[in-house]
Scaffold this active site. Structure first.
Site, mmCIF file in Angstrom:
data_model
loop_
_atom_site.group_PDB
_atom_site.id
_atom_site.type_symbol
_atom_site.label_atom_id
_atom_site.label_comp_id
_atom_site.label_asym_id
_atom_site.label_seq_id
_atom_site.Cartn_x
_atom_site.Cartn_y
_atom_site.Cartn_z
ATOM 1 N N ASP A 1 -10.754 -7.727 7.792
ATOM 2 C CA ASP A 1 -9.715 -8.765 7.632
ATOM 3 C C ASP A 1 -9.253 -9.266 9.003
ATOM 4 O O ASP A 1 -8.949 -10.456 9.165
ATOM 5 C CB ASP A 1 -8.511 -8.209 6.862
ATOM 6 C CG ASP A 1 -8.885 -7.765 5.451
ATOM 7 O OD1 ASP A 1 -9.865 -8.291 4.894
ATOM 8 O OD2 ASP A 1 -8.191 -6.879 4.899
ATOM 9 N N ASP B 1 0.872 -1.185 0.000
ATOM 10 C CA ASP B 1 0.000 0.000 0.000
ATOM 11 C C ASP B 1 0.902 1.226 0.000
ATOM 12 O O ASP B 1 1.679 1.436 0.937
ATOM 13 C CB ASP B 1 -0.879 0.019 1.263
ATOM 14 C CG ASP B 1 -1.957 -1.053 1.246
ATOM 15 O OD1 ASP B 1 -2.148 -1.696 0.190
ATOM 16 O OD2 ASP B 1 -2.612 -1.240 2.293
#
Ligand code: ADP
Length: 291
Positions: free
Chosen positions: A240, A14
């Site tokens: 998640d 990311d």
């Protein structure tokens, strides 16, 4: 050596940059320094499971490049086995994230190596000693479908975090031990949570943000309230965290409701810190009195 928990899914770098405002077409704006964070739904799920003590391996792919080595070592540092993360000819998956002062994110995902996670990788797996296979998307859907089929035929419990919603064969849904979706995804799939089981999974879990989760069982719906936290810092990766911790407990033999109760605590702790993976608590933090 096969691990009791296998997570199949994406690993991304990311790349996060703060901008005053987003550029329009043909325009350039200057942003802050780039922050590189380990991400991807599969890697996040595997790290969340490893933090709470699961013996877990990620099935995925990284590029033969700098981000690939960075992500591989960060997974290993978190205790995730990377022997089943192949090195692809394609570049490591990257999420380009711009954040504006109002906190809103805009994201472009370049799947790269994640698009290379193939049915043949599933065929190469041994399910001996595996208790649970947990899949997330961001890797090819046909690979996920094939993995759920192979695992369920080998008597392994299967968990799918169907985010975002994708069309799946009826047969695949029937092979699921637990389908995990958030409230919006659940609404896309069924008019009522109870109807989720009509799609085929043995159980379903709807995550409800700060309100916790609803566990849909053949006998009815059991709501598990969220754990109240003092300050919500960043909810990125909370789903998640839930999926990883839930799978970790399921692989230890917990029943679905018991595993979900534990995972609600883990996900709540994850929103009290910045980032996805860096925010995931250890088993000791989950069992401390403040949790
Ligand atoms: P997603 O991020 O996938 O949309 P949710 O927002 O439903 O999923 O969050 C997943 C889980 O994280 C929730 O079921 C809950 O257990 C936990 N969670 C999320 N936000 C909060 C919050 N503000 N306070 C406490 N727990 C939270």
């Amino acid at each position: 050596m096969t691990k009791p928990l296998l997570v199949l899914g994406s690993a991304n770098a990311d790349l996060v940059v703060e901008v005053g405002r987003r550029p329009g077409g043909g325009e350039t704006v200057l942003g802050g320094d780039t922050v590189v964070l380990p991400g991807g739904k599969g890697a996040n799920t595997a790290v969340a499971a490893a933090r709470v003590g699961a013996s877990v391996a990620l099935v995925g792919a990284l590029g033969d490049d700098g981000y690939g080595s960075l992500l591989r070592s960060s997974l290993e540092d978190s205790g995730v086995d990377t022997a089943l993360v192949k090195t692809s000819q394609r570049p490591t998956g990257i999420a380009y994230i711009t954040v504006t002062p109002d906190g809103e994110n805009s994201i472009v995902v370049s799947p790269g190596a994640n698009a290379d996670v193939a049915e043949s990788d599933v065929d190469a797996l041994s399910f001996d000693g595996v208790q649970v296979l947990t899949c997330s998307l961001e890797v090819p859907l046909e690979t996920v479908i094939h993995a759920i089929d192979a695992a369920s035929k080998a008597g392994v419990k299967t968990v799918l975090n169907l985010s975002p919603v994708a069309e799946l064969p009826a047969e695949t849904l029937k092979q699921l031990t637990t389908l995990i979706v958030n409230e919006h995804e659940a609404a896309q799939l069924a008019s009522d949570w109870r109807h989720l089981l009509r799609l085929g999974p043995h159980t379903a879990i709807v995550t409800l943000g700060e309100r916790g989760v609803a566990v849909v069982l053949p006998a009815g719906v059991k709501e598990i309230p969220g754990v109240k936290v003092d300050k919500v810092v960043d909810t990125t990766g909370a789903g998640d965290a839930f999926a990883g911790a839930f799978s970790a407990r399921l692989a230890e033999g917990d029943r679905v409701v018991v595993a979900a109760e534990y995972a609600v605590k883990v996900a709540a702790l994850s929103v009290t810190k910045a980032g996805a993976q860096p925010s995931y608590p250890t088993a000791a933090e989950v069992s401390s009195p403040v949790a």
